[in-house]
Design a protein around this motif. Structure first.
Motif, PDB file in Angstrom:
ATOM      1  N   GLY A 107     -14.313   0.305   2.594  1.00  0.00           N
ATOM      2  CA  GLY A 107     -13.432  -0.423   2.941  1.00  0.00           C
ATOM      3  C   GLY A 107     -12.406   1.642   2.847  1.00  0.00           C
ATOM      4  N   THR A 108     -11.278   0.390   4.033  1.00  0.00           N
ATOM      5  CA  THR A 108     -10.691   1.763   3.663  1.00  0.00           C
ATOM      6  C   THR A 108      -9.360   2.011   2.836  1.00  0.00           C
ATOM      7  N   ARG A 109      -9.284   0.655   3.005  1.00  0.00           N
ATOM      8  CA  ARG A 109      -7.692   1.060   1.137  1.00  0.00           C
ATOM      9  C   ARG A 109      -8.170   1.321   0.625  1.00  0.00           C
ATOM     10  N   PRO A 110      -9.473   1.304   0.097  1.00  0.00           N
ATOM     11  CA  PRO A 110     -10.311   1.643  -1.580  1.00  0.00           C
ATOM     12  C   PRO A 110     -10.127   3.791  -1.387  1.00  0.00           C
ATOM     13  N   SER A 111     -10.527   4.109  -0.251  1.00  0.00           N
ATOM     14  CA  SER A 111     -10.439   5.413   0.789  1.00  0.00           C
ATOM     15  C   SER A 111      -9.291   5.864   0.132  1.00  0.00           C
ATOM     16  N   GLU A 112      -8.480   5.226   1.408  1.00  0.00           N
ATOM     17  CA  GLU A 112      -6.257   5.619   1.226  1.00  0.00           C
ATOM     18  C   GLU A 112      -5.900   5.697  -0.419  1.00  0.00           C
ATOM     19  N   ALA A 113      -5.696   4.237  -0.701  1.00  0.00           N
ATOM     20  CA  ALA A 113      -5.567   4.895  -2.447  1.00  0.00           C
ATOM     21  C   ALA A 113      -5.835   5.427  -3.189  1.00  0.00           C
ATOM     22  N   GLY A 114      -7.634   5.863  -3.119  1.00  0.00           N
ATOM     23  CA  GLY A 114      -8.237   7.188  -3.724  1.00  0.00           C
ATOM     24  C   GLY A 114      -7.633   8.161  -3.712  1.00  0.00           C
ATOM     25  N   PHE A 115      -7.126   8.693  -1.950  1.00  0.00           N
ATOM     26  CA  PHE A 115      -6.843  10.067  -1.573  1.00  0.00           C
ATOM     27  C   PHE A 115      -5.542  10.229  -1.755  1.00  0.00           C
ATOM     28  N   LYS A 116      -4.709   9.215  -1.210  1.00  0.00           N
ATOM     29  CA  LYS A 116      -3.122   8.773  -2.139  1.00  0.00           C
ATOM     30  C   LYS A 116      -2.961   9.078  -3.681  1.00  0.00           C
ATOM     31  N   TYR A 117      -3.927   8.310  -4.478  1.00  0.00           N
ATOM     32  CA  TYR A 117      -3.836   9.508  -6.214  1.00  0.00           C
ATOM     33  C   TYR A 117      -4.401  10.239  -6.171  1.00  0.00           C
ATOM     34  N   PHE A 118      -5.024  10.880  -5.760  1.00  0.00           N
ATOM     35  CA  PHE A 118      -5.620  11.686  -5.891  1.00  0.00           C
ATOM     36  C   PHE A 118      -4.458  13.150  -5.733  1.00  0.00           C
ATOM     37  N   ILE A 119      -3.971  12.961  -4.586  1.00  0.00           N
ATOM     38  CA  ILE A 119      -3.004  13.988  -4.301  1.00  0.00           C
ATOM     39  C   ILE A 119      -1.708  13.656  -4.182  1.00  0.00           C
ATOM     40  N   LEU A 120      -0.965  13.377  -5.022  1.00  0.00           N
ATOM     41  CA  LEU A 120       0.412  12.543  -5.838  1.00  0.00           C
ATOM     42  C   LEU A 120      -0.276  13.489  -7.308  1.00  0.00           C
ATOM     43  N   GLY A 121      -1.810  12.573  -7.776  1.00  0.00           N
ATOM     44  CA  GLY A 121      -1.503  12.340  -9.083  1.00  0.00           C
ATOM     45  C   GLY A 121      -1.878  14.349  -9.524  1.00  0.00           C
ATOM     46  N   ALA A 122      -2.493  15.333  -8.034  1.00  0.00           N
ATOM     47  CA  ALA A 122      -2.831  16.283  -8.785  1.00  0.00           C
ATOM     48  C   ALA A 122      -0.931  17.525  -8.663  1.00  0.00           C
ATOM     49  N   PHE A 123      -0.719  16.618  -8.343  1.00  0.00           N
ATOM     50  CA  PHE A 123       1.202  17.649  -7.804  1.00  0.00           C
ATOM     51  C   PHE A 123       2.155  16.804  -8.793  1.00  0.00           C
ATOM     52  N   SER A 124       1.206  15.413 -10.117  1.00  0.00           N
ATOM     53  CA  SER A 124       2.252  15.972 -10.454  1.00  0.00           C
ATOM     54  C   SER A 124       1.545  16.366 -11.702  1.00  0.00           C
TER      55      SER A 124
ATOM     56  N   PHE B 161       8.976   7.989  -9.491  1.00  0.00           N
ATOM     57  CA  PHE B 161       7.742   8.819  -9.537  1.00  0.00           C
ATOM     58  C   PHE B 161       6.617   7.587  -9.218  1.00  0.00           C
ATOM     59  N   HIS B 162       7.001   6.199  -9.354  1.00  0.00           N
ATOM     60  CA  HIS B 162       6.156   5.452  -8.840  1.00  0.00           C
ATOM     61  C   HIS B 162       5.626   4.694  -7.307  1.00  0.00           C
ATOM     62  N   MET B 163       5.860   6.001  -6.266  1.00  0.00           N
ATOM     63  CA  MET B 163       5.496   4.891  -5.759  1.00  0.00           C
ATOM     64  C   MET B 163       4.385   4.776  -4.674  1.00  0.00           C
ATOM     65  N   TRP B 164       3.701   5.341  -5.028  1.00  0.00           N
ATOM     66  CA  TRP B 164       1.828   5.126  -5.182  1.00  0.00           C
ATOM     67  C   TRP B 164       1.050   4.236  -5.734  1.00  0.00           C
ATOM     68  N   THR B 165       2.521   3.585  -7.075  1.00  0.00           N
ATOM     69  CA  THR B 165       1.605   2.098  -7.560  1.00  0.00           C
ATOM     70  C   THR B 165       1.066   1.258  -6.953  1.00  0.00           C
ATOM     71  N   PRO B 166       1.714   0.607  -5.793  1.00  0.00           N
ATOM     72  CA  PRO B 166       1.937  -0.407  -5.225  1.00  0.00           C
ATOM     73  C   PRO B 166       0.543  -0.187  -4.451  1.00  0.00           C
ATOM     74  N   ASP B 167       0.272   0.941  -3.862  1.00  0.00           N
ATOM     75  CA  ASP B 167      -0.680   0.964  -2.978  1.00  0.00           C
ATOM     76  C   ASP B 167      -1.758   1.667  -3.574  1.00  0.00           C
ATOM     77  N   VAL B 168      -1.843   1.815  -4.656  1.00  0.00           N
ATOM     78  CA  VAL B 168      -3.339   2.680  -5.323  1.00  0.00           C
ATOM     79  C   VAL B 168      -3.829   1.749  -6.303  1.00  0.00           C
ATOM     80  N   TYR B 169      -2.743   0.607  -6.563  1.00  0.00           N
ATOM     81  CA  TYR B 169      -3.485  -0.375  -7.818  1.00  0.00           C
ATOM     82  C   TYR B 169      -3.728  -1.428  -5.972  1.00  0.00           C
ATOM     83  N   GLU B 170      -3.390  -1.809  -4.996  1.00  0.00           N
ATOM     84  CA  GLU B 170      -4.091  -3.429  -4.223  1.00  0.00           C
ATOM     85  C   GLU B 170      -5.741  -2.327  -3.519  1.00  0.00           C
TER      86      GLU B 170
END
Length: 519
Positions: A156-173, A231-240
């Protein structure tokens, strides 16, 4: 070069994490010998058994005397042991809810449960960390595993998008946190938290800007991990986008471990710096997180996104308890259901002990309630609707009381608990958090928390209305039952209701678990 001397006593506190790593390795190795059509039911069972064993060891260790282990890189104290127990509870329930979810998608593989175990091992070690580099490594252990779990359903596109967002923002944090730790090291000459207290006092006089910049950056890194505003903007997209059982583990386990590390780091640093800085930092984060999380959750029809914003709001309530740890002049005149003078100890010690107990109880309560709610979401969603975004719409819950009365009762209990309505465990947890904040003198912030919590009741009860007061939609699919989901719901519901009515069974644990090494 002299090699470090380690004894078995140093490895005993690591036993829960060792058990989880061994279980993960067994799952990975056994997967090699299975064909694509072979049964994999044992994998969830092994994961749950490992979680139970690790949790039992953590309970035993809770009553061990606090001490440094592994040459001071970690500590064994009741606080870290209780957090390990909470992580094991979340792991076991998330693994149970994964059985039916993965089976319906033909995605049962040993690496899924192995990644869950690796992530949980990192959470357990993070709660024990007493050194900034060790803490960073353990954050990365749990983060890398959760990045992979988020994108586990690759089709699915949603898991890939969520994983990418989580990885990029998580690495930054992580980079922000590491840079802050480097600044603190530059000011103090050590990364050991226990040894840092004395040098911090001298560094604050010589290089205040360097110390405060490091403390603020470390706080920002932790704020991302607990999904605090802004610092919360990743949460809804990653959780979904993440698989619902993974979202359950992230919302409970990652949050518990991150709060444990945050409390340990800042409680130790707070002894060497002006406590007004962490008080102002966490009070501001708590205010923004409570208000924004609840306001953003109110218009959501997507139940998964609603629970994501709800998770943000609950992080705000926990930050309220963290802020109460740094009050230097508790408001005794405002004491709310607090201990009498016969308990002994100064008002400051009593207020801080109450705040620690409130944080711990809240994390346990949120684990049962949130993981149970996400287990229900995973039972109702269907793969074919995920890409259309309707898999988590409120309509999924319409007439659930007529189709599956037991499921509807369980979800109602979870919603009432998350809303803080008696007689659930969520009510008791909010009572303890708000009590500790009032006892510390944070009256205004507590009023904001109560009003925010009252606003949150609206979107929780809306789910209950759909389940009990809406008709079954036409063409509704038959809801498949699965033993894993059923067990997870029964255990979670029983804990939410029983511990809300009779919280005494874990009262002694909380009294013991409120002990931090070095306090």
């Amino acid at each position: 070069m002299n090699l470090p001397t380690l004894s078995l006593a140093d490895f005993f506190p690591l036993l829960p994490a060792i058990l989880m790593v061994v279980g993960a390795c067994i799952l990975l190795l056994s997967e090699v010998f299975l064909s694509a059509t072979a049964s994999r039911a044992y994998q969830a069972v092994l994961t749950v058994v490992t979680a139970v064993a690790a949790g039992a060891v953590a309970v035993v260790m809770m009553f061990e005397p606090p001490r440094e282990v592994m040459l001071g890189f970690g500590v064994l104290d009741p606080f870290s042991s209780f957090l390990t127990f909470v992580v094991c509870v979340g792991l076991g329930l998330a693994a149970l809810s994964s059985v039916g979810f993965l089976r319906r998608r033909g995605a049962e593989r040993g690496e899924f449960y192995a990644l869950m175990l690796f992530a949980s091992a990192g959470m357990s070690l993070l709660a024990m960390s007493n050194e900034l580099i060790t803490l960073f490594v353990n954050i990365e252990v749990l983060s890398i595993a959760t990045y992979a779990l988020t994108a586990y359903l690759r089709r699915g596109t949603r898991p890939s998008e969520a994983g990418f967002k989580y990885f990029i923002l998580g690495a930054f944090s992580s980079a922000v946190l590491l840079y802050g730790a480097a600044l603190v090291y530059g000011a103090t000459g050590t990364t050991n938290l226990t040894a840092m207290v004395g040098p911090l006092g001298a560094a604050i006089q010589a290089q205040p800007a360097l110390v405060y910049a490091g403390v603020v950056l470390v706080g920002a890194g932790f704020a991302f991990k607990v999904a605090a505003v802004p610092f919360h903007m990743w949460t809804p997209d990653v959780y979904e986008g993440a698989p619902s059982p993974v979202t359950a583990l992230m919302s409970a386990g990652v949050k518990a471990a991150a709060f444990a590390a945050m409390v340990r780091v800042f409680f130790t640093m707070g002894q060497g710096i002006d406590p007004r800085l962490p008080l102002a930092l966490f009070s501001t984060l708590a205010f923004l997180t409570m208000v924004v999380g609840n306001l953003m959750a109110i218009p959501q029809r997507n139940v998964k996104r609603m629970l994501a914003y709800s998770s943000i709001a609950h992080a705000g309530y926990l930050l309220l308890g963290v802020a109460a740890l740094f009050v230097t002049a508790p408001g005794e005149q405002f004491r709310l259901l607090g201990p009498s003078e016969l308990t002994g100890g100064s008002p400051l010690d009593i207020a801080r002990a109450g705040a620690l107990r409130g944080i711990l109880y809240y994390l346990l309560a949120y684990t049962f309630s949130a993981v149970g709610a996400f287990a229900m979401v995973s039972a109702l969603e269907r793969r074919e609707d995920e890409e259309k975004g309707t898999a988590w719409d409120l309509e999924r819950f319409s007439g659930l009381a007529q189709r599956r009365p037991g499921w509807a009762f369980a979800m109602a209990a979870f919603m009432l608990s998350l809303g803080g309505i008696p007689p659930t465990i969520g009510f008791m947890s909010k009572l303890l958090i708000f009590q500790s904040a009032v006892d510390a003198g944070l009256i205004g912030l507590t009023i904001v928390a109560v009003l925010s919590s009252a606003a949150g009741v609206y979107y929780y009860l809306r789910v209950v209305v759909y389940m009990f007061m809406r008709p079954v939609p036409e063409g509704a699919q038959v809801l498949e039952r699965n033993w894993g989901t059923e067990v997870a719901l029964v255990v979670s519901t029983a804990a939410v209701v029983v511990l809300g009515i009779i919280p005494g069974p874990i009262g002694a644990w909380l009294e013991q678990a409120g002990t931090l090494f070095g306090r």
